[in-house]
Design a protein around this motif. Structure first.
Motif, PDB file in Angstrom:
ATOM      1  N   ASP A   4     -29.195  -4.294-119.769  1.00 35.67           N
ATOM      2  CA  ASP A   4     -29.045  -2.974-120.393  1.00 35.67           C
ATOM      3  C   ASP A   4     -30.091  -2.769-121.489  1.00 35.67           C
ATOM      4  O   ASP A   4     -30.582  -1.652-121.683  1.00 35.67           O
ATOM      5  N   ARG A   8     -32.719   0.167-121.511  1.00 33.03           N
ATOM      6  CA  ARG A   8     -32.852   1.037-122.684  1.00 33.03           C
ATOM      7  C   ARG A   8     -34.310   1.243-123.044  1.00 33.03           C
ATOM      8  O   ARG A   8     -34.749   2.362-123.324  1.00 33.03           O
ATOM      9  N   VAL A  90     -26.125   2.375-123.116  1.00 31.72           N
ATOM     10  CA  VAL A  90     -26.890   2.211-121.880  1.00 31.72           C
ATOM     11  C   VAL A  90     -26.104   1.286-120.957  1.00 31.72           C
ATOM     12  O   VAL A  90     -25.689   0.191-121.364  1.00 31.72           O
ATOM     13  N   GLY A  91     -25.916   1.735-119.710  1.00 28.03           N
ATOM     14  CA  GLY A  91     -25.154   0.920-118.765  1.00 28.03           C
ATOM     15  C   GLY A  91     -23.776   0.623-119.317  1.00 28.03           C
ATOM     16  O   GLY A  91     -23.059   1.522-119.743  1.00 28.03           O
ATOM     17  N   THR A  93     -23.213  -1.164-122.070  1.00 27.17           N
ATOM     18  CA  THR A  93     -23.376  -1.665-123.437  1.00 27.17           C
ATOM     19  C   THR A  93     -23.540  -0.531-124.438  1.00 27.17           C
ATOM     20  O   THR A  93     -24.330   0.384-124.209  1.00 27.17           O
TER      21      THR A  93
END
Length: 130
Positions: A4, A8, A90-91, A93
């Motif tokens: 992640d 990012r 992001v994702g 996380t």
């Protein structure tokens, strides 16, 4: 979390305008153009309370910026700071604030490529799973 983190960085338009998709864990891809960024985890950053492990983590990551010129490396470093110092999801996380801990400049002799300028920067990156 590391995947992640790379996603990012690859999603940051300012950073990608300078390095494209050349952000890799641990080492550069053989024959890959410059500039590029590599990153590695330096400490796990597992957080604890008196009740045991916490979902938050503050891991220390080393980022190496590889470039042909000092100016290019410094521009990438500024973009990296901008990308990491603000919170983002992001994702899977949630990234909190990240803090620059140290920064070092060096020249590296790379076989077949000659002298390459490198800036290494250590960031304390706070995160927790979503």
């Amino acid at each position: 979390m590391e995947a992640d983190l790379i996603a990012r960085l690859l999603a940051d338009s300012g950073l990608m305008s300078l390095v494209g998709n050349r952000v890799n864990p641990l080492s550069r891809v053989d024959g890959e153009d410059l500039p590029a960024i590599t990153l590695m985890k330096v400490s796990s950053g597992r957080s604890y309370t008196f009740d045991g492990p916490d979902d938050s983590a503050g891991g220390l990551f080393q980022f190496d910026i590889w470039a042909r010129t000092v100016a290019a490396a410094k521009a990438i470093m500024a973009a990296l700071l901008n990308a990491l110092e603000k919170p983002a999801a992001v994702g899977g996380t949630q990234f909190g604030m990240s803090f620059l801990q140290s920064e070092r400049d060096s020249l590296e002799e790379v076989p077949g490529e000659g002298t390459i300028y490198r800036t290494s920067a250590d960031f304390l990156i706070w995160s927790h799973p979503l």
